[in-house]
Design an enzyme around this catalytic site. Structure first.
Site, PDB file in Angstrom:
ATOM      1  N   GLU A 190      64.740  65.081  49.157  1.00 27.01           N
ATOM      2  CA  GLU A 190      64.626  66.657  47.618  1.00 27.01           C
ATOM      3  C   GLU A 190      66.307  66.819  48.157  1.00 27.01           C
ATOM      4  OE1 GLU A 190      60.741  69.134  48.704  1.00 27.01           O
ATOM      5  OE2 GLU A 190      62.338  69.562  50.307  1.00 27.01           O
ATOM      6  N   GLU A 385      54.782  64.691  48.436  1.00 27.28           N
ATOM      7  CA  GLU A 385      54.569  65.892  48.674  1.00 27.28           C
ATOM      8  C   GLU A 385      53.933  67.164  47.815  1.00 27.28           C
ATOM      9  OE1 GLU A 385      57.834  68.189  51.225  1.00 27.28           O
ATOM     10  OE2 GLU A 385      58.621  66.195  51.588  1.00 27.28           O
TER      11      GLU A 385
END
Length: 487
Positions: A190, A385
């Site tokens: 991320e 995710e």
């Protein structure tokens, strides 16, 4: 209408992070990382919670505080000692892959060490060996919010160019050591999180940068990570020729609040907050739209003369993303009810339901976003995710009936299947937290994602025994049928 299914070698599995599961934060030569000094947020404090941005003094106080109950990521769920038991459960579910991260501080305790810690390397040797023994392919993230805290204290984190070299040394070390065991890699987890959380994403401290310079520091840090990522791509391709390495972002889809042209423009600009990061790593250069943004905000990125060439010549092989929710964009003066998010808040979307934590649930948005990434990059995508954090109730007989989790995942997988039919080249899907783990944002246990229940509460009490939830058997069937049976 026939719907194209997932590829035969689709990588079904789950995703975990070292700092949220391993524990043993000071064992076998490991040095502390930035997550080890993040204090738990108790339930009574959640409404006023902010993402951590500590000062140097606060980090030093946390390092001196040996009350690990205040810092749950230090003990995790004891995966460091129980990984064989957990991998056996993943095997029982039928996992094809498990996404894990390597804790940088297990390999180089301070981050700037010249020689690696053999005990740390051996742990991951053993972990990857066990995964292969059970027929599970590892997908490994190099940096998942685990920068050694020494690099924050002594260098100012990623604001300092020196971290590029430290990261390159670390990446080359693990590529060389695990070249026969790991084929799939991700550079930074991320990476766009740095814009919302400069400490977690960029490892610099509150007192190291003046208030008026924080935006500059975020983008300078991001540039250093872009270069570090590109150098890791180069090292991977040279060391593991048949390996693949991707970038990863928080996958955020931004809807315009209304059809007002200013809302639409705001949505475009917000969407670019995600695409900027993938544009650099998947296309190999800074996009033109950032020129005006930098000019308007007085941002000047310091670059080495070789940086542009490094970025251009070392593109990622695939784009990975997390996806939990979508967002609503509006003119700055717009007022309205706001809702929580995984790392940011948003205006409430009246057409969506929300989780126990207020995150808006939008499976259709995942299909839309996957199509947008495909149109933009024409590269394979990997959803690494996705999941539902919820309160789970343990019945008297020990069972856990988590239909809400199955409903959430069912709809997201269904929309992924639709995206594949749209033409998206989707490599795989690793559900976040297949086993209950310490929450990233609050360091609590009661926010549970897993198919596997872990007997531990928010204060670290419990047996740590593992047990199967109803969703365990549901996901087992999903994998067995390659996503055809979602009921």
């Amino acid at each position: 209408m026939s719907i194209k299914g997932f590829r035969e070698n689709f990588m079904w599995g789950g995703a975990i992070a070292a700092n949220q599961v391993e524990g043993s934060y000071d064992k076998d030569g490991k040095g502390p990382n930035i997550s080890d000094v993040v204090k738990v947020v108790r339930p009574e404090d959640r409404k006023k919670m902010k993402l951590p941005f500590p000062t140097t003094e606060e980090v030093k106080e946390a390092l001196a505080n040996k009350n690990d109950k205040d810092y749950p990521k230090r003990y995790g769920i004891d995966f460091y000692n129980r990984y064989k038991e957990d991998i056996a459960l993943f095997k029982e579910m039928g996992f094809k892959t498990l996404r894990v991260s390597i804790s940088w501080g297990r390999i180089f305790p301070n981050g700037d060490d010249l020689e690696p810690n053999e005990a740390g390397l051996k742990f991951y040797d053993d972990l990857f060996n066990e995964l292969h023994k059970q027929g599970i392919e590892p997908v490994v993230t190099l940096s998942h919010y685990e920068t050694p805290v020494h690099l924050a204290l002594e260098y100012g984190g990623w604001t300092n160019r020196k971290l590029v070299d430290f990261f390159e040394r670390y990446a080359q070390t693990v590529f060389t050591r695990f070249k026969d065991k790991v084929k799939y890699w991700i550079t930074f987890n991320e990476i766009n999180a740095i814009m919302m959380s400069p400490y977690i994403g960029g490892a610099f401290l509150r007192d190291q940068v003046k208030d008026e310079d924080i935006l500059q520091a975020k983008f300078q840090s991001a540039h250093h990570q872009f270069v570090a990522s590109a150098k890791a791509v180069k090292a991977l391709h040279e060391t593991i020729p048949d390996g693949q390495i991707g970038c990863m972002v928080i996958g955020m889809l931004n809807y315009a609040n209304t059809t007002h042209p200013e809302d639409v423009l705001e949505a475009l600009n917000d969407q670019r907050n995600t695409f900027f990061f993938t544009d650099v790593m998947a296309r190999g250069h800074y996009p033109a739209y950032m020129t005006r943004f930098f000019d308007d905000n007085g941002i000047v990125i310091e670059k080495d003369e070789s940086d542009e060439k490094v970025l251009q010549e070392n593109l990622v092989d695939y784009v990975a993303l997390s996806y939990y929710m979508s967002s609503v964009s509006a003119r700055p003066e717009t007022e309205g009810e706001r809702v929580a998010g995984n790392i940011m808040s948003s205006l409430k979307n009246p057409y969506l339901e929300a989780s126990d934590w207020g995150w808006q649930i939008d499976p259709k948005g995942l299909r839309t976003l996957l199509n947008m990434f495909t149109d933009r990059y024409e590269k394979p995508l990997f959803v690494v995710e996705n999941g539902l954090g919820a309160f789970d109730k343990v019945e008297e007989d020990g069972s856990i009936h988590d239909e809400y989790r199955m409903a959430y995942l069912r709809e997201h997988i269904r929309e992924m299947r639709e995206a594949v039919a749209d033409g998206v080249d989707l490599m795989g899907y690793t559900a976040w937290g297949p086993i209950d783990l310490i929450s990233f944002s609050t360091s609590e246990m009661s926010k549970r994602y897993g198919f596997i229940y872990v007997d531990q509460d928010d204060y670290g009490n419990g047996t740590l025994d593992r047990s199967r939830k109803d969703s365990f058997y549901w996901y087992q069937k999903v994998i067995e049928t390659n996503g055809r049976d979602l009921d």
